[in-house]
Design a protein around this motif. Sequence first.
Motif, short mmCIF file in Angstrom:
data_model
loop_
_atom_site.label_atom_id
_atom_site.label_comp_id
_atom_site.label_asym_id
_atom_site.label_seq_id
_atom_site.Cartn_x
_atom_site.Cartn_y
_atom_site.Cartn_z
N HIS A 11 0.84 -1.20 0.00
CA HIS A 11 0.00 0.00 0.00
C HIS A 11 0.87 1.26 0.00
N LYS A 12 1.94 1.23 0.81
CA LYS A 12 2.85 2.39 0.86
C LYS A 12 3.54 2.60 -0.48
N ASP A 15 1.20 4.25 -2.83
CA ASP A 15 1.09 5.68 -2.52
C ASP A 15 2.27 6.45 -3.08
N ASN A 19 2.12 9.33 -6.03
CA ASN A 19 2.64 10.70 -5.86
C ASN A 19 3.55 11.08 -7.02
N ARG A 111 -4.67 -1.80 -4.79
CA ARG A 111 -5.14 -1.54 -3.42
C ARG A 111 -6.40 -2.34 -3.11
#
Length: 201
Positions: A11-12, A15, A19, A111
């Motif tokens: 998940h990180k 992200d 970005n 996700r």
Amino acid sequence: DVDTAQIVQMHKQCDAIENELQTLRAIFDDHSGLQDRFIGTGRVTPALALRLGLTGLAGRASGQANDLRCDHPWPPYDRCALAKAGSVQGDVAARVEVRFDESLASLQLIRAMLTDLPAGPVHATLLVPGAATRGAGWVEGWRGEVFVALELRDGRIVRCHCHDPSWQNWPVLEHAVIGNIVPDFPLINKSFNLSYSGQDL
């Protein structure tokens, strides 16, 4: 099997990638020089795309709203809300926009799948049929539809046909470059980003 720590880490990573994609998209949207080079360059009209069978990302950028993940949603896509990306402009700019949209949608799919991992075994024993048999597989690859037909006899592969979307998309690239200047060829070529080896399958 994927444990909780690995799920959190993935998940990180999603992200972080999102970005970076958003940063790149902002640069693309605000860069007038890029827009000047990309808009109108290497255009494939929806009519031509339909006539030549343009598929995948390039097809969706030229008004061909085909996506096996939505049109034939087998698991896990039957549980995912996937919006089709698309455009009717058919130029390099449209193919870049669709690529951004699909990259961001892919992160959302990852996700969703991580959140909804099914219970049960992670693999199964492959049983080779005793009798002669045929099978086919059809999936949405990032370049378009990938099709594989396979024939088995006596536990051995006797025939295999692989169809890469690049095989049908390469001829469209030939039309896309007509009327453009030579320095724009690399932009047009890479906006399709076709496979050379896939052409030979």
